[in-house]
Design a protein around this motif. Structure first.
Motif, PDB file in Angstrom:
ATOM      1  N   UNK A  68      -2.125   5.153  -5.572  1.00 55.26           N
ATOM      2  CA  UNK A  68      -2.502   5.466  -4.198  1.00 55.26           C
ATOM      3  C   UNK A  68      -1.571   4.820  -3.178  1.00 55.26           C
ATOM      4  N   UNK A  69      -0.830   3.827  -3.594  1.00 55.09           N
ATOM      5  CA  UNK A  69       0.199   3.237  -2.737  1.00 55.09           C
ATOM      6  C   UNK A  69       1.197   2.515  -3.629  1.00 55.09           C
ATOM      7  N   UNK A  70       2.404   2.337  -3.105  1.00 54.45           N
ATOM      8  CA  UNK A  70       3.454   1.678  -3.883  1.00 54.45           C
ATOM      9  C   UNK A  70       4.411   0.982  -2.928  1.00 54.45           C
ATOM     10  N   UNK A  71       4.797  -0.261  -3.263  1.00 59.37           N
ATOM     11  CA  UNK A  71       5.713  -1.018  -2.437  1.00 59.37           C
ATOM     12  C   UNK A  71       6.816  -1.597  -3.326  1.00 59.37           C
ATOM     13  N   UNK A  72       8.000  -1.051  -3.215  1.00 58.42           N
ATOM     14  CA  UNK A  72       9.135  -1.471  -4.038  1.00 58.42           C
ATOM     15  C   UNK A  72       9.846  -2.635  -3.362  1.00 58.42           C
ATOM     16  N   UNK A  73      10.069  -3.714  -4.123  1.00 63.05           N
ATOM     17  CA  UNK A  73      10.747  -4.888  -3.574  1.00 63.05           C
ATOM     18  C   UNK A  73      11.775  -5.417  -4.588  1.00 63.05           C
ATOM     19  N   UNK A  76      10.780  -6.662  -8.278  1.00 62.58           N
ATOM     20  CA  UNK A  76       9.326  -6.719  -8.433  1.00 62.58           C
ATOM     21  C   UNK A  76       8.678  -5.803  -7.404  1.00 62.58           C
ATOM     22  N   UNK A  77       7.570  -5.199  -7.775  1.00 68.33           N
ATOM     23  CA  UNK A  77       6.914  -4.237  -6.895  1.00 68.33           C
ATOM     24  C   UNK A  77       5.402  -4.333  -7.037  1.00 68.33           C
ATOM     25  N   UNK A  78       4.693  -3.711  -6.069  1.00 66.92           N
ATOM     26  CA  UNK A  78       3.240  -3.637  -6.115  1.00 66.92           C
ATOM     27  C   UNK A  78       2.812  -2.173  -5.990  1.00 66.92           C
ATOM     28  N   UNK A  79       1.689  -1.868  -6.588  1.00 63.37           N
ATOM     29  CA  UNK A  79       1.058  -0.569  -6.353  1.00 63.37           C
ATOM     30  C   UNK A  79      -0.447  -0.765  -6.409  1.00 63.37           C
ATOM     31  N   UNK A  80      -1.175   0.165  -5.792  1.00 62.53           N
ATOM     32  CA  UNK A  80      -2.628   0.181  -5.912  1.00 62.53           C
ATOM     33  C   UNK A  80      -3.024   1.372  -6.780  1.00 62.53           C
ATOM     34  N   UNK A  89      -4.994  -3.770  -7.338  1.00 60.39           N
ATOM     35  CA  UNK A  89      -3.547  -3.950  -7.184  1.00 60.39           C
ATOM     36  C   UNK A  89      -2.896  -4.241  -8.530  1.00 60.39           C
ATOM     37  N   UNK A  90      -1.715  -3.692  -8.703  1.00 59.35           N
ATOM     38  CA  UNK A  90      -0.927  -3.930  -9.918  1.00 59.35           C
ATOM     39  C   UNK A  90       0.425  -4.505  -9.507  1.00 59.35           C
ATOM     40  N   UNK A  91       0.818  -5.605 -10.143  1.00 58.12           N
ATOM     41  CA  UNK A  91       2.113  -6.241  -9.904  1.00 58.12           C
ATOM     42  C   UNK A  91       3.057  -5.821 -11.028  1.00 58.12           C
ATOM     43  N   UNK A  92       4.179  -5.245 -10.666  1.00 58.37           N
ATOM     44  CA  UNK A  92       5.129  -4.725 -11.659  1.00 58.37           C
ATOM     45  C   UNK A  92       6.456  -5.476 -11.498  1.00 58.37           C
TER      46      UNK A  92
END
Length: 507
Positions: A68-73, A76-80, A89-92
């Motif tokens: 439902x959301x994704x933040x690329x950094x 490392x990245x986050x998504x919901x 939340x998932x930490x990738x």
């Protein structure tokens, strides 16, 4: 999804859709077609993990859901991830999932369905999350979900594409979960009273059990017209004749009538029948079961509907129909004894007069005109005229009335019940009266049902019967302004289809 965007936006959206298809094609060419995956081991859901963090911290879990959301950094990245019970939340991290899988993850889109394996932890902001160790793409979303902050707001589109509505509007899913809780409470209540749930035909050879216009179809083998049921009453009463003392059936009914905020051509109703009981027993069941549904589904017998508090706590107010008419119109029908007098006062008060109208029908018309919209708090209206109650037992003290009630709340009829008419001679006369109404042009009047008359001649014990409009009750419990909000897939006029002389009713 269909869209109603300006032309330049449609072109841009088409480009986005093409990109998604290109991503799918690339995966398939690499031998990683997500649509070939047929199973995934889910060990936990989002709410379980968040609600049981103390027990699950550091533990390995496997979940699945929609991005439902994704933040690329960078590395490392986050998504919901959203599953049936909520979001988490998932930490990738590239070093944990592997360079290749991290590269693929960066190409995932909102709406894609993925599986995640990892361990439970909290971020620096104290958000319960999953630290991913494996990510698997299981379904590629080729459409674009509505934007996060605007959501799916087009009401018509929400009803047509309920699957998207459920994804992006969490309160919609909550309404249907409340519906399920209420229906379970209803069934449990009746089961505990010793009622037996049964099933009766949906396709009928006679449209009976209520005054309504049916949907008509044709059975090719028998070469006869058949009707989708408008009520299941007459079959359930046959079961009482057969020796079942307490029966109920909940299911779809079908009426070929108008559509508005309280009416859909197919809707859910429950009817129940109890031998050796009367309408007063049904009154007790009605107020107890609806208040029970409210308490189980919402936590209280008092609900707020569109700014008005409605208190379902028993006992409910009781008024006869004549008392209600007198209170709100000033007309006292206890001193109006002839059809001529009733028609005269109807004309004086501006009540529409129909062919063959009699005193009892005038009283009912007065109630609908002056009384119904005053009934905000739960109220039983009792002793309907016999002319508008073809299946109800006559009142012993005044045979012009019946031992019947309708339950109202928020100005709506929620339930209808009566001491069942079990005199086969009287019942046949009532049916004949209904047939005369049909001949005068009333296509909602009941048809003659000879087999039901035969069943009554075999012998129906004194019986109380009750019907409850489930969807209207659920509307109140979920604070929903339209019946379409409590039906997963309400009836909709097909897009790009024009029927001569037909316009979809505004809701």
């Amino acid at each position: 999804m269909q869209n109603n965007k300006p032309e330049n936006q449609v072109e841009n959206l088409s480009e986005v859709l093409m990109v998604r298809r290109e991503k799918l094609k690339n995966l398939q060419e690499m031998g990683e077609d997500p649509f070939k995956i047929s199973k995934y081991n889910v060990t936990h859901h989002s709410d379980e993990i968040k609600n049981n963090y103390d027990k699950l911290e550091g533990k390995h879990v496997s979940i699945a859901g929609r991005i439902m959301s994704k933040r690329i950094m960078g590395k490392a990245s986050f998504m919901h991830l959203q599953d049936q019970n909520g979001r988490i939340q998932v930490y990738v991290k590239r070093d944990d999932v592997g360079v290749d899988d991290y590269k693929k993850f960066k190409t995932f889109d909102m709406g894609d369905i993925v599986g995640v394996e990892g361990f439970v932890f909290k971020t620096k902001t104290e958000e319960v999350s999953i630290h991913a160790e494996k990510i698997l793409l299981m379904s590629k979303s080729l459409q674009v979900l509505p934007e996060k902050y605007h959501g799916l707001k087009d009401v018509d589109l929400r009803y047509r594409q309920r699957y998207v509505d459920l994804i992006v509007n969490p309160e919609v899913k909550e309404a249907f979960l409340t519906r399920t809780k209420a229906l379970k409470a209803l069934r449990n209540y009746l089961d505990n009273l010793g009622f037996l749930e049964v099933e009766t035909p949906i396709l009928n050879t006679i449209a009976g059990g209520a005054n309504a216009r049916p949907f008509i179809t044709h059975h090719n083998t028998l070469d006869i017209p058949m009707y989708l049921r408008i009520a299941n009453e007459l079959y359930l009463k046959r079961l009482i004749v057969g020796g079942f003392d307490k029966v109920y059936e909940m299911g779809r009914m079908f009426r070929n009538e108008g559509m508005d905020m309280k009416h859909n051509p197919e809707y859910t109703a429950i009817e129940l029948y109890q031998a050796y009981a009367d309408y007063e027993d049904m009154m007790e069941i009605t107020e107890n079961v609806i208040s029970h549904m409210a308490e189980v589904a919402t936590g209280s017998m008092k609900i707020n509907y569109q700014g008005t508090e409605i208190d379902f706590t028993p006992p409910w107010k009781r008024m006869t129909m004549e008392e209600c008419v007198k209170e709100y119109s000033g007309v006292d029908f206890s001193v109006i004894n002839t059809d001529e007098e009733a028609l005269a006062i109807a004309k004086e008060k501006g009540i529409e007069i129909t062919p063959g109208m009699r005193r009892g029908e005038v009283i009912n018309a007065f109630f609908e005109e002056f009384g119904e919209d005053k009934l905000i708090q739960p109220t039983f209206i009792t002793h309907h005229p016999v002319e508008v109650s073809p299946l109800a037992k006559r009142n012993a003290e005044d045979p012009r009335k019946t031992d019947r009630f309708e339950a109202f709340a928020n100005k709506w009829e929620l339930a209808n019940a009566f001491s069942e008419l079990n005199d086969p001679i009287d019942q046949k006369g009532r049916f004949e009266d209904q047939v005369r109404k049909r001949e005068l042009g009333d296509d909602e009047a009941c048809e003659m049902d000879e087999d039901f008359i035969n069943a009554l001649e075999v012998g129906l014990p004194p019986t109380g019967g009750l019907g409850i409009g489930i969807d209207r009750v659920i509307m109140l419990l979920t604070n929903s302004p339209s019946i379409r909000d409590v039906l997963l897939f309400p009836t909709m006029k097909p897009l790009n289809t024009q029927v001569e002389g037909d316009e979809e009713t505004e809701l």
